[in-house]
Design a protein around this motif. Structure first.
Motif, PDB file in Angstrom:
ATOM      1  N   VAL A  24      -2.597   3.091  -9.632  1.00 10.27           N
ATOM      2  CA  VAL A  24      -3.074   4.036  -8.623  1.00 10.27           C
ATOM      3  C   VAL A  24      -4.597   4.125  -8.667  1.00 10.27           C
ATOM      4  N   ALA A  40       0.950   4.175  -2.795  1.00 13.18           N
ATOM      5  CA  ALA A  40       0.750   5.572  -2.390  1.00 13.18           C
ATOM      6  C   ALA A  40       1.890   6.465  -2.877  1.00 13.18           C
ATOM      7  N   GLU A  41       3.096   5.942  -2.911  1.00 12.18           N
ATOM      8  CA  GLU A  41       4.255   6.719  -3.337  1.00 12.18           C
ATOM      9  C   GLU A  41       4.360   6.859  -4.855  1.00 12.18           C
ATOM     10  N   GLU A  89      -6.328   1.011  -7.253  1.00 10.60           N
ATOM     11  CA  GLU A  89      -6.174   0.840  -5.812  1.00 10.60           C
ATOM     12  C   GLU A  89      -6.933   1.899  -5.008  1.00 10.60           C
ATOM     13  N   ALA A  90      -7.455   2.890  -5.707  1.00 14.76           N
ATOM     14  CA  ALA A  90      -8.155   3.995  -5.023  1.00 14.76           C
ATOM     15  C   ALA A  90      -9.517   3.557  -4.485  1.00 14.76           C
ATOM     16  N   ALA A 124       0.838  -1.203   0.000  1.00 18.02           N
ATOM     17  CA  ALA A 124       0.000   0.000   0.000  1.00 18.02           C
ATOM     18  C   ALA A 124       0.873   1.254   0.000  1.00 18.02           C
ATOM     19  N   LYS A 125       1.969   1.218   0.725  1.00 14.14           N
ATOM     20  CA  LYS A 125       2.895   2.359   0.754  1.00 14.14           C
ATOM     21  C   LYS A 125       3.512   2.562  -0.624  1.00 14.14           C
TER      22      LYS A 125
END
Length: 100
Positions: free
Chosen positions: A96, A19-20, A99-100, A15-16
């Motif tokens: 992205v 997010a990055e 995964e949102a 998840a990190k």
């Protein structure tokens, strides 16, 4: 029990990573307009290639790895690199959004 902890930790790291991706996409887009330092660009691509593979995002890993190789060969400004940058940006954007 240990497997559950490992799986939970991997989920957090995954998840990190996702997010990055927004920051990494922005950095790669900056390179396209202002040419990042070769070492900085290579580090971003290396990180994307490695972490993408670790978390099962093989398309991102493959594209970043190919771009990293072009960067190392000082061939990052050609049409092949442009095609790969576009494909990498699309793969990152898709991930992205999914995964949102």
């Amino acid at each position: 029990m240990a497997d559950d902890r490992i799986a939970a930790r991997m989920a957090v790291l995954r998840a990190k990573f996702v997010a990055e991706l927004a920051d990494d996409r922005a950095a790669l887009r900056r390179h396209r307009t202002a040419a990042l330092d070769k070492d900085e660009l290579g580090a971003i691509l290396h990180r994307l290639a490695g972490r993408g593979g670790t978390f099962g995002f093989t398309r991102i890993s493959e594209l970043a790895g190919r771009l990293e190789a072009l960067c190392a060969e000082d061939a990052i400004e050609g049409s092949e690199a442009a095609r790969l940058f576009d494909a990498l940006d699309a793969a990152m954007t898709s991930l992205v959004e999914s995964e949102a």
